[in-house]
Design a protein around this motif. Structure first.
Motif, mmCIF file in Angstrom:
data_model
loop_
_atom_site.group_PDB
_atom_site.id
_atom_site.type_symbol
_atom_site.label_atom_id
_atom_site.label_comp_id
_atom_site.label_asym_id
_atom_site.label_seq_id
_atom_site.Cartn_x
_atom_site.Cartn_y
_atom_site.Cartn_z
ATOM 1 N N ARG A 134 0.928 -1.115 -0.072
ATOM 2 C CA ARG A 134 -0.058 -0.107 -0.079
ATOM 3 C C ARG A 134 0.936 1.269 -0.124
ATOM 4 O O ARG A 134 0.439 2.262 -0.311
ATOM 5 N N CYS A 135 2.123 1.143 0.372
ATOM 6 C CA CYS A 135 2.956 2.337 0.425
ATOM 7 C C CYS A 135 3.968 2.310 -0.987
ATOM 8 O O CYS A 135 4.881 3.007 -1.168
ATOM 9 N N GLY A 136 3.459 1.567 -1.967
ATOM 10 C CA GLY A 136 4.237 1.422 -3.334
ATOM 11 C C GLY A 136 5.684 0.784 -3.158
ATOM 12 O O GLY A 136 6.545 1.369 -3.942
ATOM 13 N N SER A 137 5.862 -0.173 -2.288
ATOM 14 C CA SER A 137 6.988 -0.906 -2.358
ATOM 15 C C SER A 137 7.403 -1.472 -3.744
ATOM 16 O O SER A 137 6.786 -2.195 -4.434
ATOM 17 N N LEU A 138 8.619 -1.109 -4.122
ATOM 18 C CA LEU A 138 9.446 -1.810 -5.486
ATOM 19 C C LEU A 138 9.709 -3.235 -5.116
ATOM 20 O O LEU A 138 9.214 -4.175 -6.061
ATOM 21 N N ILE A 139 9.866 -3.579 -3.878
ATOM 22 C CA ILE A 139 10.307 -4.994 -3.447
ATOM 23 C C ILE A 139 9.116 -6.160 -3.582
ATOM 24 O O ILE A 139 9.148 -7.219 -4.158
ATOM 25 N N LEU A 140 7.983 -5.498 -2.885
ATOM 26 C CA LEU A 140 6.917 -6.228 -3.143
ATOM 27 C C LEU A 140 6.000 -6.310 -4.307
ATOM 28 O O LEU A 140 5.598 -7.336 -4.853
ATOM 29 N N SER A 141 6.420 -5.269 -5.139
ATOM 30 C CA SER A 141 5.620 -5.453 -6.493
ATOM 31 C C SER A 141 6.315 -6.469 -7.371
ATOM 32 O O SER A 141 5.792 -6.957 -8.037
ATOM 33 N N CYS A 142 7.826 -6.459 -7.259
ATOM 34 C CA CYS A 142 8.573 -7.159 -7.957
ATOM 35 C C CYS A 142 8.672 -8.837 -7.453
ATOM 36 O O CYS A 142 8.449 -9.707 -8.293
ATOM 37 N N ALA A 143 8.055 -8.821 -6.074
ATOM 38 C CA ALA A 143 8.026 -10.377 -5.314
ATOM 39 C C ALA A 143 6.664 -10.844 -6.270
ATOM 40 O O ALA A 143 6.688 -12.148 -6.319
ATOM 41 N N ASP A 144 5.735 -10.060 -6.243
ATOM 42 C CA ASP A 144 4.160 -10.413 -6.368
ATOM 43 C C ASP A 144 4.203 -10.807 -8.027
ATOM 44 O O ASP A 144 3.579 -11.733 -8.490
ATOM 45 N N ALA A 145 5.251 -10.009 -8.491
ATOM 46 C CA ALA A 145 5.251 -10.520 -10.144
ATOM 47 C C ALA A 145 5.770 -11.738 -10.640
ATOM 48 O O ALA A 145 5.793 -12.323 -11.825
ATOM 49 N N HIS A 146 6.690 -12.199 -9.649
ATOM 50 C CA HIS A 146 7.547 -13.291 -9.668
ATOM 51 C C HIS A 146 7.163 -14.575 -8.754
ATOM 52 O O HIS A 146 8.063 -15.255 -8.443
ATOM 53 N N GLN A 147 6.026 -14.588 -8.121
ATOM 54 C CA GLN A 147 5.610 -15.340 -7.093
ATOM 55 C C GLN A 147 5.662 -16.977 -7.872
ATOM 56 O O GLN A 147 5.102 -17.254 -8.936
ATOM 57 N N VAL A 148 6.170 -17.842 -7.156
ATOM 58 C CA VAL A 148 6.018 -19.205 -7.326
ATOM 59 C C VAL A 148 5.199 -19.946 -6.334
ATOM 60 O O VAL A 148 5.210 -19.633 -5.033
ATOM 61 N N PRO A 149 4.423 -21.284 -6.461
ATOM 62 C CA PRO A 149 3.542 -21.589 -5.422
ATOM 63 C C PRO A 149 4.332 -21.935 -4.308
ATOM 64 O O PRO A 149 5.345 -22.660 -4.295
ATOM 65 N N ALA A 150 3.740 -21.677 -3.176
ATOM 66 C CA ALA A 150 4.377 -21.990 -1.839
ATOM 67 C C ALA A 150 3.336 -22.107 -0.806
ATOM 68 O O ALA A 150 3.582 -21.708 0.445
ATOM 69 N N GLY A 151 2.142 -22.669 -0.971
ATOM 70 C CA GLY A 151 1.294 -22.490 -0.158
ATOM 71 C C GLY A 151 0.755 -21.282 0.634
ATOM 72 O O GLY A 151 0.403 -20.480 -0.245
ATOM 73 N N GLY A 152 0.637 -21.175 1.516
ATOM 74 C CA GLY A 152 0.267 -19.741 2.201
ATOM 75 C C GLY A 152 1.465 -18.727 2.389
ATOM 76 O O GLY A 152 1.282 -17.649 2.822
ATOM 77 N N ALA A 153 2.699 -19.219 1.878
ATOM 78 C CA ALA A 153 3.868 -18.236 2.003
ATOM 79 C C ALA A 153 4.001 -17.410 0.507
ATOM 80 O O ALA A 153 3.334 -18.050 -0.531
ATOM 81 N N LEU A 154 4.651 -16.214 0.441
ATOM 82 C CA LEU A 154 4.799 -15.610 -0.701
ATOM 83 C C LEU A 154 6.479 -16.007 -0.884
ATOM 84 O O LEU A 154 7.553 -15.657 -0.463
#
Length: 434
Positions: A73-93
Protein backbone atom coordinates in the motif's frame (compact mmCIF):
# COMPACT_ATOMS: atom_id res chain seq x y z
CA UNK A 1 19.21 19.19 -5.93
CA UNK A 2 22.17 17.11 -4.77
CA UNK A 3 21.61 13.36 -5.15
CA UNK A 4 21.17 11.23 -2.07
CA UNK A 5 23.98 8.68 -1.85
CA UNK A 6 22.90 5.10 -1.15
CA UNK A 7 25.49 2.43 -0.40
CA UNK A 8 24.35 -1.06 -1.35
CA UNK A 9 21.84 -2.34 -3.90
CA UNK A 10 20.34 -5.06 -1.75
CA UNK A 11 16.71 -5.23 -0.73
CA UNK A 12 16.89 -2.21 1.59
CA UNK A 13 19.08 -0.07 -0.67
CA UNK A 14 16.93 -0.65 -3.73
CA UNK A 15 13.73 0.04 -1.77
CA UNK A 16 15.16 3.25 -0.30
CA UNK A 17 16.37 4.39 -3.73
CA UNK A 18 12.94 3.72 -5.22
CA UNK A 19 11.08 5.59 -2.49
CA UNK A 20 13.32 8.63 -2.96
CA UNK A 21 13.26 8.61 -6.76
CA UNK A 22 9.49 8.18 -6.86
CA UNK A 23 9.33 11.44 -4.90
CA UNK A 24 11.51 13.19 -7.51
CA UNK A 25 14.72 13.11 -5.49
CA UNK A 26 17.83 12.07 -7.45
CA UNK A 27 19.83 9.12 -6.14
CA UNK A 28 23.34 7.82 -6.68
CA UNK A 29 23.29 4.12 -5.84
CA UNK A 30 26.66 2.47 -5.18
CA UNK A 31 27.00 -1.30 -5.57
CA UNK A 32 30.29 -3.19 -5.44
CA UNK A 33 29.05 -6.06 -7.61
CA UNK A 34 30.11 -7.25 -10.15
CA UNK A 35 33.59 -5.93 -9.37
CA UNK A 36 33.59 -7.53 -5.93
CA UNK A 37 31.44 -10.17 -4.27
CA UNK A 38 31.18 -11.79 -0.87
CA UNK A 39 31.27 -15.63 -0.60
CA UNK A 40 27.46 -15.68 -0.26
CA UNK A 41 26.79 -13.83 -3.52
CA UNK A 42 26.06 -15.84 -6.67
CA UNK A 43 24.57 -13.24 -9.03
CA UNK A 44 25.39 -9.77 -10.31
CA UNK A 45 21.76 -8.67 -9.98
CA UNK A 46 20.46 -6.34 -7.27
CA UNK A 47 18.34 -7.46 -4.30
CA UNK A 48 19.87 -10.93 -4.45
CA UNK A 49 18.22 -13.50 -2.19
CA UNK A 50 21.24 -15.32 -0.76
CA UNK A 51 19.31 -17.64 1.57
CA UNK A 52 15.76 -18.91 1.05
CA UNK A 53 13.52 -17.76 -1.80
CA UNK A 54 10.59 -17.40 0.60
CA UNK A 55 9.31 -14.08 1.95
CA UNK A 56 7.27 -16.08 4.46
CA UNK A 57 3.55 -15.94 5.27
CA UNK A 58 1.29 -13.89 3.02
CA UNK A 59 -1.88 -13.46 5.10
CA UNK A 60 -2.40 -10.42 7.31
CA UNK A 61 -3.21 -12.56 10.37
CA UNK A 62 0.55 -13.24 10.39
CA UNK A 63 2.78 -10.29 11.33
CA UNK A 64 5.05 -10.60 8.30
CA UNK A 65 2.00 -10.90 6.05
CA UNK A 66 0.68 -7.65 7.53
CA UNK A 67 4.06 -6.00 6.98
CA UNK A 68 3.99 -7.03 3.32
CA UNK A 69 0.46 -5.67 2.84
CA UNK A 70 1.47 -2.34 4.39
CA UNK A 71 4.44 -2.17 2.04
CA UNK A 72 2.24 -2.88 -0.99
CA UNK A 73 0.00 0.00 0.00
CA UNK A 74 3.05 2.25 0.32
CA UNK A 75 4.23 1.51 -3.23
CA UNK A 76 7.02 -0.92 -2.38
CA UNK A 77 9.31 -1.84 -5.26
CA UNK A 78 10.35 -5.09 -3.58
CA UNK A 79 6.79 -6.32 -3.01
CA UNK A 80 5.74 -5.34 -6.52
CA UNK A 81 8.59 -7.39 -8.00
CA UNK A 82 7.98 -10.28 -5.58
CA UNK A 83 4.29 -10.46 -6.49
CA UNK A 84 5.20 -10.40 -10.18
CA UNK A 85 7.56 -13.40 -9.79
CA UNK A 86 5.68 -15.48 -7.24
CA UNK A 87 5.99 -19.26 -7.31
CA UNK A 88 3.57 -21.65 -5.52
CA UNK A 89 4.37 -22.06 -1.83
CA UNK A 90 1.13 -22.74 0.00
CA UNK A 91 0.31 -19.81 2.27
CA UNK A 92 3.74 -18.22 1.82
CA UNK A 93 5.04 -15.71 -0.71
CA UNK A 94 7.97 -17.38 -2.45
CA UNK A 95 9.60 -16.10 -5.61
CA UNK A 96 11.67 -17.20 -8.56
CA UNK A 97 14.84 -15.74 -7.11
CA UNK A 98 16.44 -14.99 -10.48
CA UNK A 99 13.33 -13.48 -12.03
CA UNK A 100 12.72 -11.41 -8.91
CA UNK A 101 16.25 -10.00 -8.66
CA UNK A 102 16.37 -9.40 -12.41
CA UNK A 103 13.12 -7.42 -12.22
CA UNK A 104 14.39 -5.26 -9.35
CA UNK A 105 17.61 -4.61 -11.27
CA UNK A 106 15.78 -3.59 -14.45
CA UNK A 107 13.46 -1.20 -12.64
CA UNK A 108 16.27 0.43 -10.68
CA UNK A 109 18.57 0.82 -13.68
CA UNK A 110 15.80 2.19 -15.88
CA UNK A 111 14.61 4.85 -13.42
CA UNK A 112 15.64 8.28 -14.76
CA UNK A 113 16.50 9.63 -11.29
CA UNK A 114 18.65 6.71 -10.15
CA UNK A 115 22.29 6.65 -11.23
CA UNK A 116 24.00 3.32 -10.53
CA UNK A 117 27.74 3.36 -9.84
CA UNK A 118 29.49 -0.03 -9.79
CA UNK A 119 32.10 0.70 -7.20
CA UNK A 120 32.95 -0.40 -3.67
CA UNK A 121 32.53 2.28 -1.02
CA UNK A 122 35.22 1.84 1.61
CA UNK A 123 34.33 4.81 3.83
CA UNK A 124 31.23 6.82 4.65
CA UNK A 125 31.13 9.88 2.33
CA UNK A 126 32.15 13.07 4.12
CA UNK A 127 29.28 15.21 2.85
CA UNK A 128 25.66 15.00 1.77
CA UNK A 129 22.71 12.83 2.69
CA UNK A 130 23.84 9.20 2.85
CA UNK A 131 21.90 5.96 3.30
CA UNK A 132 24.12 3.06 4.37
CA UNK A 133 22.35 -0.12 3.24
CA UNK A 134 25.46 -2.26 2.85
CA UNK A 135 23.72 -5.20 4.43
CA UNK A 136 24.75 -7.96 6.80
CA UNK A 137 27.73 -8.74 4.56
CA UNK A 138 29.24 -5.24 4.74
CA UNK A 139 32.75 -5.28 3.29
CA UNK A 140 35.65 -5.21 5.74
CA UNK A 141 36.83 -1.70 4.84
CA UNK A 142 33.42 -0.06 5.23
CA UNK A 143 32.68 -2.07 8.37
CA UNK A 144 35.92 -0.84 9.91
CA UNK A 145 35.03 2.77 9.03
CA UNK A 146 31.63 2.33 10.69
CA UNK A 147 33.29 0.91 13.81
CA UNK A 148 35.72 3.82 13.94
CA UNK A 149 33.00 6.44 13.51
CA UNK A 150 30.60 4.82 15.99
CA UNK A 151 32.50 3.39 18.98
CA UNK A 152 30.83 0.44 20.63
CA UNK A 153 29.93 -1.25 17.34
CA UNK A 154 32.91 -3.59 17.43
CA UNK A 155 31.59 -7.03 18.26
CA UNK A 156 28.00 -7.08 17.09
CA UNK A 157 27.43 -9.93 14.71
CA UNK A 158 25.76 -13.28 14.33
CA UNK A 159 26.09 -16.16 11.89
CA UNK A 160 23.62 -16.89 9.13
CA UNK A 161 23.28 -20.12 7.15
CA UNK A 162 22.04 -21.01 3.67
CA UNK A 163 20.18 -24.16 2.61
CA UNK A 164 21.23 -26.37 -0.33
CA UNK A 165 19.49 -26.36 -3.72
CA UNK A 166 18.87 -29.58 -5.68
CA UNK A 167 17.70 -30.23 -9.23
CA UNK A 168 14.17 -31.55 -9.62
CA UNK A 169 15.18 -34.17 -12.16
CA UNK A 170 17.47 -35.83 -9.62
CA UNK A 171 14.70 -36.34 -7.00
CA UNK A 172 13.21 -39.82 -6.89
CA UNK A 173 9.47 -39.10 -7.10
CA UNK A 174 8.69 -42.80 -6.63
CA UNK A 175 9.61 -42.20 -2.98
CA UNK A 176 8.55 -38.55 -2.64
CA UNK A 177 5.24 -36.84 -3.39
CA UNK A 178 3.84 -33.37 -4.06
CA UNK A 179 1.68 -31.83 -1.35
CA UNK A 180 1.31 -28.88 1.02
CA UNK A 181 0.82 -29.05 4.76
CA UNK A 182 -2.89 -29.34 5.54
CA UNK A 183 -3.48 -29.16 1.75
CA UNK A 184 -2.90 -25.38 1.65
CA UNK A 185 -2.04 -24.12 -1.82
CA UNK A 186 -1.72 -26.38 -4.86
CA UNK A 187 0.60 -29.22 -3.83
CA UNK A 188 3.51 -26.80 -3.78
CA UNK A 189 6.12 -28.85 -1.89
CA UNK A 190 7.97 -32.07 -2.54
CA UNK A 191 7.76 -34.28 0.55
CA UNK A 192 10.40 -36.90 1.36
CA UNK A 193 9.12 -39.18 4.16
CA UNK A 194 11.19 -41.06 6.72
CA UNK A 195 10.34 -44.10 8.79
CA UNK A 196 11.52 -44.16 12.40
CA UNK A 197 14.51 -46.32 11.44
CA UNK A 198 15.47 -44.04 8.54
CA UNK A 199 15.19 -40.95 10.72
CA UNK A 200 17.28 -42.50 13.51
CA UNK A 201 20.10 -43.29 11.09
CA UNK A 202 19.89 -39.83 9.46
CA UNK A 203 19.82 -38.00 12.81
CA UNK A 204 22.84 -39.88 14.12
CA UNK A 205 24.94 -39.13 11.03
CA UNK A 206 23.81 -35.49 10.99
CA UNK A 207 24.82 -34.96 14.60
CA UNK A 208 28.31 -36.35 13.98
CA UNK A 209 28.98 -34.98 10.49
CA UNK A 210 32.07 -32.87 9.93
CA UNK A 211 31.50 -29.12 9.87
CA UNK A 212 33.24 -26.63 7.61
CA UNK A 213 35.90 -24.48 9.26
CA UNK A 214 34.40 -21.28 10.59
CA UNK A 215 36.51 -19.24 12.96
CA UNK A 216 34.74 -17.80 15.96
CA UNK A 217 31.58 -19.88 15.59
CA UNK A 218 29.62 -20.85 18.67
CA UNK A 219 26.12 -22.27 18.83
CA UNK A 220 25.10 -19.33 21.01
CA UNK A 221 25.92 -16.96 18.15
CA UNK A 222 23.44 -18.54 15.75
CA UNK A 223 20.27 -16.56 15.08
CA UNK A 224 17.34 -18.82 15.91
CA UNK A 225 15.52 -18.14 12.62
CA UNK A 226 18.47 -19.45 10.56
CA UNK A 227 19.86 -22.10 12.89
CA UNK A 228 21.94 -24.72 11.05
CA UNK A 229 20.07 -28.01 10.83
CA UNK A 230 22.93 -29.89 12.48
CA UNK A 231 22.91 -27.50 15.46
CA UNK A 232 19.17 -28.02 15.82
CA UNK A 233 19.62 -31.80 15.61
CA UNK A 234 22.17 -31.78 18.43
CA UNK A 235 19.60 -30.19 20.74
CA UNK A 236 17.74 -33.48 20.93
CA UNK A 237 16.64 -36.53 18.98
CA UNK A 238 13.12 -35.21 18.32
CA UNK A 239 13.90 -31.49 17.88
CA UNK A 240 13.82 -31.67 14.07
CA UNK A 241 10.53 -33.60 14.21
CA UNK A 242 8.92 -30.63 15.93
CA UNK A 243 10.63 -28.19 13.57
CA UNK A 244 11.41 -28.35 9.84
CA UNK A 245 10.89 -32.14 9.63
CA UNK A 246 7.54 -32.29 11.42
CA UNK A 247 5.29 -34.86 9.73
CA UNK A 248 1.94 -33.38 10.86
CA UNK A 249 -0.51 -32.17 8.24
CA UNK A 250 1.14 -34.19 5.46
CA UNK A 251 -0.57 -37.23 3.96
CA UNK A 252 0.99 -39.35 1.25
CA UNK A 253 -1.88 -39.80 -1.26
CA UNK A 254 -0.50 -43.20 -2.26
CA UNK A 255 -0.56 -44.48 1.32
CA UNK A 256 -3.15 -42.32 3.13
CA UNK A 257 -3.04 -44.36 6.34
CA UNK A 258 0.74 -44.57 6.63
CA UNK A 259 2.39 -42.58 9.45
CA UNK A 260 5.93 -41.22 9.16
CA UNK A 261 8.42 -40.21 11.83
CA UNK A 262 9.67 -37.22 9.85
CA UNK A 263 9.14 -35.53 6.49
CA UNK A 264 11.71 -33.40 4.67
CA UNK A 265 10.13 -30.72 2.48
CA UNK A 266 11.58 -29.11 -0.63
CA UNK A 267 10.15 -25.87 -2.01
CA UNK A 268 10.23 -24.73 -5.64
CA UNK A 269 13.04 -22.20 -6.08
CA UNK A 270 12.34 -20.98 -9.60
CA UNK A 271 9.29 -20.54 -11.82
CA UNK A 272 10.08 -23.48 -14.09
CA UNK A 273 10.34 -25.88 -11.14
CA UNK A 274 13.74 -27.17 -12.15
CA UNK A 275 15.37 -26.18 -8.83
CA UNK A 276 14.17 -26.99 -5.30
CA UNK A 277 15.27 -25.61 -1.92
CA UNK A 278 15.65 -27.92 1.09
CA UNK A 279 13.35 -26.20 3.59
CA UNK A 280 14.95 -25.66 6.99
CA UNK A 281 18.30 -27.16 5.94
CA UNK A 282 20.52 -24.17 6.49
CA UNK A 283 23.89 -25.68 7.26
CA UNK A 284 27.60 -25.20 7.58
CA UNK A 285 28.58 -28.84 7.17
CA UNK A 286 31.50 -29.52 4.87
CA UNK A 287 30.27 -29.99 1.31
CA UNK A 288 31.20 -33.71 1.03
CA UNK A 289 29.35 -34.30 4.32
CA UNK A 290 26.27 -32.52 3.01
CA UNK A 291 26.23 -34.79 -0.02
CA UNK A 292 26.76 -37.90 2.13
CA UNK A 293 24.27 -37.16 4.91
CA UNK A 294 21.51 -35.47 2.91
CA UNK A 295 21.60 -38.31 0.39
CA UNK A 296 20.32 -40.54 3.21
CA UNK A 297 16.94 -38.81 2.88
CA UNK A 298 14.51 -41.04 0.94
CA UNK A 299 14.10 -39.61 -2.54
CA UNK A 300 17.41 -37.72 -2.41
CA UNK A 301 19.74 -40.73 -2.70
CA UNK A 302 20.94 -39.50 -6.10
CA UNK A 303 20.23 -35.81 -5.64
CA UNK A 304 22.24 -33.39 -7.74
CA UNK A 305 23.22 -30.46 -5.52
CA UNK A 306 23.21 -27.23 -7.50
CA UNK A 307 24.34 -25.25 -4.48
CA UNK A 308 25.60 -26.54 -1.15
CA UNK A 309 24.70 -24.84 2.09
CA UNK A 310 27.13 -22.18 3.28
CA UNK A 311 27.44 -20.01 6.36
CA UNK A 312 28.53 -16.39 6.67
CA UNK A 313 28.79 -13.69 9.29
CA UNK A 314 26.06 -11.08 9.50
CA UNK A 315 26.99 -7.71 10.97
CA UNK A 316 24.53 -5.46 12.76
CA UNK A 317 24.59 -2.27 14.82
CA UNK A 318 23.57 -1.51 18.38
CA UNK A 319 20.75 0.48 16.82
CA UNK A 320 18.84 1.49 19.99
CA UNK A 321 21.86 3.55 21.02
CA UNK A 322 22.58 4.87 17.52
CA UNK A 323 19.37 5.39 15.52
CA UNK A 324 16.00 7.11 15.83
CA UNK A 325 12.68 5.82 14.49
CA UNK A 326 13.55 7.08 10.99
CA UNK A 327 16.68 4.86 10.94
CA UNK A 328 18.60 8.14 11.11
CA UNK A 329 21.82 8.50 13.13
CA UNK A 330 20.88 10.62 16.12
CA UNK A 331 24.28 12.27 16.47
CA UNK A 332 24.87 12.76 12.73
CA UNK A 333 21.46 13.35 11.10
CA UNK A 334 22.73 13.37 7.50
CA UNK A 335 23.42 9.65 7.87
CA UNK A 336 20.72 6.98 7.68
CA UNK A 337 21.10 3.21 7.95
CA UNK A 338 18.73 0.68 6.38
CA UNK A 339 18.45 -3.08 6.09
CA UNK A 340 19.77 -5.94 8.17
CA UNK A 341 22.73 -3.92 9.39
CA UNK A 342 20.19 -2.11 11.62
CA UNK A 343 19.19 -5.34 13.34
CA UNK A 344 15.97 -6.05 11.47
CA UNK A 345 16.01 -9.70 10.46
CA UNK A 346 14.54 -11.16 7.30
CA UNK A 347 14.07 -10.20 3.67
CA UNK A 348 10.76 -8.41 4.21
CA UNK A 349 11.93 -6.57 7.32
CA UNK A 350 15.07 -5.45 5.51
CA UNK A 351 13.08 -4.04 2.60
CA UNK A 352 10.61 -2.46 5.04
CA UNK A 353 13.39 -0.56 6.78
CA UNK A 354 14.54 0.70 3.38
CA UNK A 355 11.01 1.85 2.62
CA UNK A 356 10.70 3.80 5.88
CA UNK A 357 14.25 5.19 5.67
CA UNK A 358 13.78 6.33 2.07
CA UNK A 359 10.30 7.78 2.54
CA UNK A 360 11.23 9.66 5.71
CA UNK A 361 14.47 10.97 4.19
CA UNK A 362 12.50 12.23 1.20
CA UNK A 363 10.27 14.21 3.55
CA UNK A 364 13.33 15.79 5.20
CA UNK A 365 14.94 16.68 1.88
CA UNK A 366 11.69 18.29 0.69
CA UNK A 367 11.30 20.23 3.93
CA UNK A 368 8.12 18.39 4.92
CA UNK A 369 7.05 17.01 8.30
CA UNK A 370 7.88 13.33 8.92
CA UNK A 371 5.40 10.57 8.11
CA UNK A 372 5.81 9.05 11.58
CA UNK A 373 4.50 5.56 10.81
CA UNK A 374 2.55 4.83 14.01
CA UNK A 375 3.61 1.96 16.24
CA UNK A 376 0.18 0.38 15.57
CA UNK A 377 1.46 -0.42 12.07
CA UNK A 378 4.01 -3.15 11.44
CA UNK A 379 6.26 -0.65 9.64
CA UNK A 380 6.17 1.68 12.62
CA UNK A 381 6.49 -1.05 15.23
CA UNK A 382 9.65 -2.42 13.63
CA UNK A 383 11.22 1.06 13.40
CA UNK A 384 10.29 1.82 17.01
CA UNK A 385 11.74 -1.47 18.27
CA UNK A 386 15.05 -0.93 16.47
CA UNK A 387 15.34 2.59 17.95
CA UNK A 388 14.03 1.85 21.47
CA UNK A 389 16.79 2.77 23.95
CA UNK A 390 15.13 0.67 26.66
CA UNK A 391 16.16 -2.46 24.72
CA UNK A 392 19.42 -3.23 26.47
CA UNK A 393 20.42 -6.62 25.04
CA UNK A 394 19.69 -5.83 21.39
CA UNK A 395 19.34 -8.83 19.08
CA UNK A 396 18.16 -9.12 15.46
CA UNK A 397 14.36 -9.12 15.31
CA UNK A 398 11.75 -10.42 12.89
CA UNK A 399 8.44 -8.55 12.84
CA UNK A 400 5.94 -10.02 15.29
CA UNK A 401 2.68 -8.96 16.91
CA UNK A 402 4.46 -8.80 20.27
CA UNK A 403 6.08 -5.45 19.38
CA UNK A 404 2.78 -3.94 18.18
CA UNK A 405 0.70 -2.26 20.96
CA UNK A 406 -2.21 -4.38 22.19
CA UNK A 407 -5.77 -3.60 21.13
CA UNK A 408 -6.99 -2.48 24.52
CA UNK A 409 -9.99 -4.77 24.36
CA UNK A 410 -10.37 -8.52 24.46
CA UNK A 411 -10.80 -10.62 21.32
CA UNK A 412 -11.38 -14.36 21.57
CA UNK A 413 -8.95 -16.53 19.62
CA UNK A 414 -5.43 -15.74 18.44
CA UNK A 415 -6.39 -15.57 14.76
CA UNK A 416 -9.26 -13.19 15.47
CA UNK A 417 -7.01 -11.05 17.66
CA UNK A 418 -4.36 -10.85 14.94
CA UNK A 419 -7.00 -10.01 12.35
CA UNK A 420 -8.21 -7.14 14.55
CA UNK A 421 -4.63 -5.88 14.97
CA UNK A 422 -4.17 -6.02 11.20
CA UNK A 423 -7.43 -4.15 10.57
CA UNK A 424 -6.38 -1.40 13.01
CA UNK A 425 -2.96 -1.18 11.37
CA UNK A 426 -4.26 -0.81 7.83
CA UNK A 427 -6.77 1.84 8.91
CA UNK A 428 -3.99 3.80 10.62
CA UNK A 429 -1.90 3.57 7.45
CA UNK A 430 -4.70 5.09 5.36
CA UNK A 431 -4.61 8.32 7.39
CA UNK A 432 -0.93 9.05 6.79
CA UNK A 433 0.37 11.67 4.38
CA UNK A 434 3.22 9.89 2.66
Amino acid sequence: MEPVIIIGAGLAGCEAAWQLAQRNIPVTLYEMKPRKRTPAHQSDDFAELVCSNSLRANNVENAVGLLKEEMRRCGSLILSCADAHQVPAGGALAVDRYGFSGEVTRRIRSHPLIDVTEEEVTAIPAEGQVVIASGPLTSDALAEDIRTRFPGQNNLHFFDAVAPLVSFESIDMDKAWFGSRYDKGTADYINCPMTAEEYDAFWNELCHAREAQLHGFEDSSVFEGCMPVEVMARRGHDTLCYGPLKPVGLTDPRYPHRKYAAVVQLRKDNASGSVYNMVGFQTHLAWPEQRRVFSMIPGLENAKFLRYGVMHRNTYLDSPRLLNRYYQVKEEPRLTFAGQITGVEGYVESAASGLVAGAELARRVLGLSPIDFPQETALGALACYVSDPSVTDFQPMNINFGIIPPLGWRVRGKRNKNAALAERSLKALETLER
